[in-house]
Design a protein around this motif. Structure first.
Motif, mmCIF file in Angstrom:
data_model
loop_
_atom_site.group_PDB
_atom_site.id
_atom_site.type_symbol
_atom_site.label_atom_id
_atom_site.label_comp_id
_atom_site.label_asym_id
_atom_site.label_seq_id
_atom_site.Cartn_x
_atom_site.Cartn_y
_atom_site.Cartn_z
ATOM 1 N N VAL A 1 -6.921 1.604 -3.100
ATOM 2 C CA VAL A 1 -5.986 0.626 -2.524
ATOM 3 C C VAL A 1 -4.885 0.296 -3.527
ATOM 4 C CG1 VAL A 1 -5.744 -1.734 -1.654
ATOM 5 C CG2 VAL A 1 -7.728 -0.346 -0.988
ATOM 6 N N GLU A 2 -5.279 0.140 -4.788
ATOM 7 C CA GLU A 2 -4.305 -0.163 -5.842
ATOM 8 C C GLU A 2 -3.351 1.011 -6.060
ATOM 9 O OE1 GLU A 2 -4.321 -1.086 -10.654
ATOM 10 O OE2 GLU A 2 -6.153 -1.374 -9.482
ATOM 11 N N PHE B 1 -2.663 3.570 -3.838
ATOM 12 C CA PHE B 1 -1.861 3.872 -2.643
ATOM 13 C C PHE B 1 -1.944 2.713 -1.643
ATOM 14 C CE2 PHE B 1 -3.569 8.010 -4.148
ATOM 15 C CZ PHE B 1 -2.369 8.574 -4.569
ATOM 16 N N PRO B 2 -1.306 1.605 -1.949
ATOM 17 C CA PRO B 2 -1.440 0.418 -1.086
ATOM 18 C C PRO B 2 -0.876 0.610 0.323
ATOM 19 C CG PRO B 2 0.267 0.098 -2.760
ATOM 20 C CD PRO B 2 -0.446 1.346 -3.116
ATOM 21 N N ASP B 3 0.075 1.537 0.477
ATOM 22 C CA ASP B 3 0.730 1.715 1.779
ATOM 23 C C ASP B 3 0.098 2.820 2.616
ATOM 24 O OD1 ASP B 3 2.565 -0.267 1.070
ATOM 25 O OD2 ASP B 3 3.857 1.188 0.065
ATOM 26 N N PHE B 4 -0.933 3.510 2.069
ATOM 27 C CA PHE B 4 -1.587 4.595 2.802
ATOM 28 C C PHE B 4 -2.803 4.073 3.533
ATOM 29 C CE2 PHE B 4 -0.209 8.512 0.098
ATOM 30 C CZ PHE B 4 1.118 8.125 0.229
ATOM 31 N N ASP B 5 -3.097 4.709 4.694
ATOM 32 C CA ASP B 5 -4.377 4.366 5.309
ATOM 33 C C ASP B 5 -5.482 5.166 4.627
ATOM 34 O OD1 ASP B 5 -4.633 6.916 6.401
ATOM 35 O OD2 ASP B 5 -4.104 6.317 8.427
ATOM 36 N N THR C 1 3.413 13.202 3.212
ATOM 37 C CA THR C 1 2.174 13.005 3.973
ATOM 38 C C THR C 1 2.468 13.186 5.461
ATOM 39 O OG1 THR C 1 2.540 10.621 4.209
ATOM 40 C CG2 THR C 1 1.234 11.343 2.302
ATOM 41 N N ARG D 1 -5.303 8.653 2.017
ATOM 42 C CA ARG D 1 -5.784 8.633 0.631
ATOM 43 C C ARG D 1 -6.789 9.754 0.408
ATOM 44 N NH1 ARG D 1 -7.242 2.524 1.287
ATOM 45 N NH2 ARG D 1 -5.182 1.549 1.244
#
Length: 718
Positions: A415-416, A418-422, A338, A426
């Motif tokens: 969110v579930e 990709f919890p670490d992406f803004d 990313t 996403r």
């Protein structure tokens, strides 16, 4: 049996097929299962007809239930007659049954109920009988204790009762409603401008009700809701009042005059406001159904767009100030990398952005770039087109509709995942995956947010969700689902499953490893025999122990399929190695009916089994026109009137279709420019995702408006 016969007549199907369908539905079978695996019982009708029949079946069942409730209520009051029972039995709609029940409902305090409490009901009946002097009769009802001080008081009270009797007449209401529907006029006035000119055409608007287009009804409703428009249904009150009088007046004289006065009052005060509301509701329901139908028509081909398989994809979510978010995903959609680049204003870090993207292309062997069509899309596309000229690797790009990507990005599901992406990263992942497998990605988004309909906020939410959920279910099951890679979002739409069971399937997969056999589904918590029967045929195991687990052949037919193979000298290994190209021809030569009978199959199911055995793991989407990939850019400044151009239908509406022609703004093909022949609706000819050739017939570069014609393409060619 009455409902079954009515459905048989309405849908023009065989009576035994309809009876079978109703039995299957009542037993809890799903539409996809019935459509695919019970063709011998249904006459092989498709899932869309089944859904329409099921909707109508539910309505008729509810109508019958309401009829029984009304009959019981009237009987309990001791007022049931043969005439009333016949009216109940003959009611065809909920509105009609409520008309029958209206006189027997417990009403709030009305002028008529007050008059009845004063003992004036017999006087009203005397006047309706029209056989004497009403004023002389009224003298018998003077009673100061009850508030009837004069003959006039008695007459007025009796007229109030008569007005309500006339208003409650079911037959009369039906006739008046029909008159308003067929001869009334919708009149609209603008009372407030929204500042955008949205309702300018309705500033002083009138149109006969039978001629109003459905999308105008919804537009007017929205304007009224926003307090910009004032709307009324107009029908000549003199005609309506004569209809009311004709029902009750059968003489001349004082009684007839009083009935006429009561009828006039009843129409103005009771009937007209009520009938207008009912007609508005009918128009809104009809328009909503049409709008929902357009959602359905547009959503299906959008979901069934051919996937771009086996390609490492770089997704770009364009943006100005915050930059363009980048996500690289492998052939299966797994995120590899990313980042953020700034190739557009205000930062214009073009060379830096080129180096970053070139590095990602080289590092991950990117095959294709997927660009979202939102803010800064055009500038990003120009950047990509220029970049690809400097890349040695053969990379193409496509602009994808990013509608709903932001909705998904902010959802608990994203969110579930990709919890670490803004949120924007996403979105870039979603844009990449939409190109790879539109169905698997779009299924995660509320279909109302995908941008394929209009007025979704003005419709019955439960009805819209139900119809669109049916489309999602049909699409997922017609394509089939890989049991070992499918997300919960995808699995929950498989026939017989729900969110809870879908989560249990994924949990079982995580705890026990990949599924190797469909039979293992029976070990999944809460997935019982009925759910297994419904879902098994739609779940695929590409590398399973049994090759048929990678087909749409249902486990209930495995032995019959084996018998079919043996009958013509084939084995499972021949299926696995795809050596069955002659099977269909051999069956035809042998005789389809004979082969089916020997294998214990019906002909329709046997044909389905043959198609699956010949191409195990087949994807119905592979036979559809493939997505157009680009390597160069076209801007609105490059367009001119008369130019012929290729495009993809993006959205179909009541008045035309929007076509993506490779520039930032979609072109509009009005219904009058689709074809020379008469069509009732644009969807008769066009569908979302369809590739078309068009001629530019008008162009407003300042307002970014492009008018297209499909019918003039042939004329230019000639």
């Amino acid at each position: 049996m009455e409902i079954s016969q009515q459905l048989t007549d309405e849908f023009k199907l065989r009576a035994d097929h309809v009876q079978n369908i109703l039995k299957l539905l009542d037993e809890g079978n799903t539409i996809p299962f019935i459509a695919r695996y019970r063709k011998e019982m249904t006459g092989a009708i498709d899932d869309q007809v089944l859904r329409a029949l099921n909707d109508r079946y539910e309505y008729l069942k509810n109508l019958e239930k309401r009829k029984q409730e009304v009959a019981n209520a009237i009987t309990e009051q001791g007022k049931m007659t043969e005439e009333i029972q016949a009216a109940i039995n003959g009611a065809q709609t909920m509105t009609e049954i409520e008309d029958v029940y209206r006189p027997f409902k417990q009403k709030k305090k009305t002028r008529a109920s007050v008059a009845i409490e004063k003992g004036l009901q017999p006087l009203a009946e005397f006047i309706l009988a029209q056989e004497g002097d009403p004023y002389k009769e009224a003298e018998n009802y003077i009673n100061e204790e009850k508030g009837v001080a004069t003959v006039t008081d008695a007459i007025n009270g009796a007229k109030d009762i008569i007005a309500e009797i006339i208003s409650d007449n079911a037959e009369l209401r039906k006739k008046l409603r029909s008159l308003l529907e067929n001869h009334g006029e919708m009149q609209v006035k603008m009372v407030k401008d929204d500042g955008k000119g949205t309702y300018a055409m309705y500033a002083d608007y009138a149109e006969l009700i039978p001629e109003i287009k459905n999308h105008r009804i919804l537009a007017v409703n929205r304007g009224e809701k926003e307090e910009c428009l004032k709307v009324k249904i107009y029908f000549d009150p003199d005609i309506a009042k004569r209809v009311c009088c004709a029902k009750y007046v059968h003489s001349s004289g004082d009684c007839a005059n009083l009935i006429t006065e009561a009828a006039d009052d009843g129409y103005d005060r009771l009937i007209q406001p009520s009938i207008e509301r009912e007609v508005r509701a009918i128009l809104t329901d009809r328009a909503s159904e049409q709008a929902i139908k357009m959602f359905e028509v547009n959503l299906r081909p959008l979901l069934l767009q051919p996937p771009v398989k086996g390609k490492v994809t770089l997704g770009l979510d364009p943006g100005y100030r915050t930059g363009c978010k980048v996500a690289v995903v492998d052939e299966t959609g797994k995120v590899l990398d990313t980042g953020v680049i700034y190739p557009v204003p205000p930062k214009n870090k073009i060379e830096e952005a080129k180096q970053i993207v070139k590095g990602l292309i080289a590092k991950h062997n990117v095959d294709i770039i997927s660009i979202g069509n939102g803010t800064a899309s055009k500038e990003t596309e120009i950047f990509v087109a220029e970049l690809l000229k400097e890349v040695d690797r053969p990379v193409a790009y496509a602009v994808v509709n990013e509608a709903g990507a932001s909705v998904y990005s902010a959802s608990p599901l994203a969110v579930e995942e990709f919890p670490d992406f803004d949120v924007t990263l996403r979105s870039a992942v979603s844009i990449a995956r939409r190109l790879q497998d539109p169905l698997a990605e779009l299924i995660k988004i509320d279909p109302k947010s995908i941008g394929v309909g209009q007025y979704q906020h003005d419709m019955d939410k439960k009805r819209l969700d139900g119809v669109l959920g049916g489309v999602l279910e049909d699409c997922v099951n017609s394509v089939g689902v890989d049991l070992n890679t499918a997300s919960v979002s995808l699995l929950k739409y498989v026939a017989g499953l729900n969110s809870g069971i879908a989560k249990n399937i994924v949990l079982y997969r995580e705890e026990n490893g990949k599924f190797t056999s469909r039979n293992q589904l029976l070990k999944v918590s809460k997935l019982g025999a009925k759910a297994y029967e419904q879902c098994a045929g739609f779940l695929r195991i590409p590398d399973g122990k049994n090759i048929m687990d990678n087909t749409a052949v249902h486990p209930e037919s495995y032995k019959k399929a084996e018998k079919l193979l043996a009958l013509f000298g084939y084995t499972d290994e021949d299926v696995r190695e795809k050596r069955l190209s002659e099977l269909a021809a051999k069956v035809n030569e042998y005789g389809e009916a004979k082969a089916a009978q020997e294998c214990g199959l019906d002909v329709a199911t046997m044909k389905d089994i043959i198609a699956e055995l010949v191409k195990p793991g087949r994807d119905i989407r592979d036979n559809l026109p493939q997505r157009q990939l680009r390597r160069d850019i076209l801007g609105i400044e490059d367009l001119s009137v008369g130019m012929e151009i290729e495009g993809t239908v993006r959205n179909v509406t009541d008045f035309g279709a929007f076509v993506d022609i490779g520039v930032h703004q979609d072109g509009l093909v009005h219904i009058s420019e689709i074809t020379d022949r008469f069509i009732r609706h644009p969807s008769d000819v066009l569908k979302v995702g369809q590739q078309v050739k068009a001629v530019i017939i008008n162009l407003d570069k300042q307002k970014q408006r492009i008018g297209l014609s499909l019918k003039q393409v042939k004329k230019q060619a000639n």
